[in-house]
Design an enzyme around this catalytic site. Structure first.
Site, PDB file in Angstrom:
ATOM      1  N   THR A 119       0.085   4.390   0.475  1.00 45.75           N
ATOM      2  CA  THR A 119      -0.266   5.318   1.549  1.00 45.75           C
ATOM      3  C   THR A 119       0.351   4.843   2.864  1.00 45.75           C
ATOM      4  O   THR A 119       0.941   5.636   3.608  1.00 45.75           O
ATOM      5  CB  THR A 119      -1.809   5.409   1.649  1.00 45.75           C
ATOM      6  N   CYS A 133       0.870  -1.173   0.000  1.00 45.44           N
ATOM      7  CA  CYS A 133       0.000   0.000   0.000  1.00 45.44           C
ATOM      8  C   CYS A 133       0.907   1.223   0.000  1.00 45.44           C
ATOM      9  O   CYS A 133       1.777   1.350   0.871  1.00 45.44           O
ATOM     10  CB  CYS A 133      -0.862  -0.025   1.265  1.00 45.44           C
ATOM     11  N   CYS A 178      -0.845   3.931  -6.461  1.00 42.55           N
ATOM     12  CA  CYS A 178      -1.799   3.314  -5.536  1.00 42.55           C
ATOM     13  C   CYS A 178      -2.013   1.887  -6.045  1.00 42.55           C
ATOM     14  O   CYS A 178      -2.269   1.687  -7.238  1.00 42.55           O
ATOM     15  CB  CYS A 178      -3.114   4.088  -5.558  1.00 42.55           C
TER      16      CYS A 178
END
Ligand code: DGL
Length: 264
Positions: free
Chosen positions: A76, A74, A184
């Site tokens: 983020t 991921c 992403c």
């Protein structure tokens, strides 16, 4: 040497399955354990402190399952807590940002690259800092695409309205860029809709680069599982098992069994 322990992989939801899929292709003999924090996705519009707590819990949970390597699948979460997990988890831990950046820098001829990501990854200049650390001359244009993760989590619909939404993000990138990075891990799931708008620009999917790095690292650390049979893949979700199964099977293109609920 044979190290039978599994590789732990996690994401805020189903996006990291794009990374799992690539790891499974390159390292079919390895056992893999995936955790999707579907209950708490999307991470990209949350407070970093909150994301950090979630990720530490997930890291500890996977560590308790006796993994040999942790992959933060991921972007983020990589931005917020790669360093923290590397300090607090006792197994080698890698994220996704470094490897996608490396590939983008190798591919660009114009020295201008575009990044499509969650708002948080864009806001903190994650790809820009990493790219310019390696090449000061490169120009990096980052677009935060707010609603895409929840739309993918609940099953993307092929509609003109959704296509127009993708177009609106791609149109914000300057025309001189020649490489676009999926910043992403959810975005490769809807790659075909991006391809329609990107008009021949090269696309970097960090999932592939990350999988290659996993292989390198396991080789280097002598942690490969060199058995002949295929590895087992098991799944955990903090969300609804049936919902996870439905979308995961679509992404992986095959039926999956072993799904359990955890950290809910
Ligand atoms: N797949 C995650 C990423 O790569 C999505 C984060 C989110 O849940 O917003 O950033």
């Amino acid at each position: 040497m044979v190290d039978k322990r599994a590789i732990g992989i996690f994401d805020s939801g189903v996006g990291g399955l794009t990374v799992l899929k690539e790891i499974e292709k390159i390292l079919p003999h390895e056992d893999l354990i995936y955790f999707g924090d579907n209950l708490r996705a999307p991470y990209g519009s949350r407070d970093p402190e909150e994301i950090s707590n979630f990720c530490l819990n997930i890291g500890k949970f996977l560590e308790s399952l006796d993994i040999k390597l942790l992959v933060i699948a991921c972007n983020t979460a990589t931005v917020v807590c790669l360093k923290e997990l590397q300090e607090k988890i006792s197994v080698p831990t890698i994220g996704v940002i470094a490897y996608g950046t490396r590939e983008a820098l190798e591919l660009t001829k114009t020295n201008k690259i575009g990044i499509l990501s969650t708002p948080l990854t864009a806001k903190v200049d994650a790809y820009k800092n990493e790219a310019q650390r390696i090449n000061k001359e490169v120009k990096v244009y980052q677009i935060g695409c707010e609603p895409l993760v929840p739309m993918i989590e609940s099953g993307w619909e092929d509609t003109e309205k959704n296509q127009a939404l993708i177009r609106s993000y791609v149109d914000r990138l300057p025309t001189e860029i020649d490489v676009v990075v999926f910043g992403c891990t959810h975005y490769p799931i809807i790659e075909e809709y991006f391809i329609r708008e990107l008009k021949g620009k090269k696309i970097v999917d960090p999932a592939k680069e990350t999988a290659l790095e996993v292989e390198e690292l396991l080789k280097k650390l002598k942690l490969l599982n060199k058995r002949d049979s295929k590895g087992k893949v098991s799944f955990y979700t903090s969300g609804n098992i049936n919902k996870f199964q439905k979308i995961a099977e679509k992404i992986l293109g095959k039926p999956i069994k072993k799904i359990k609920q955890a950290l809910n």
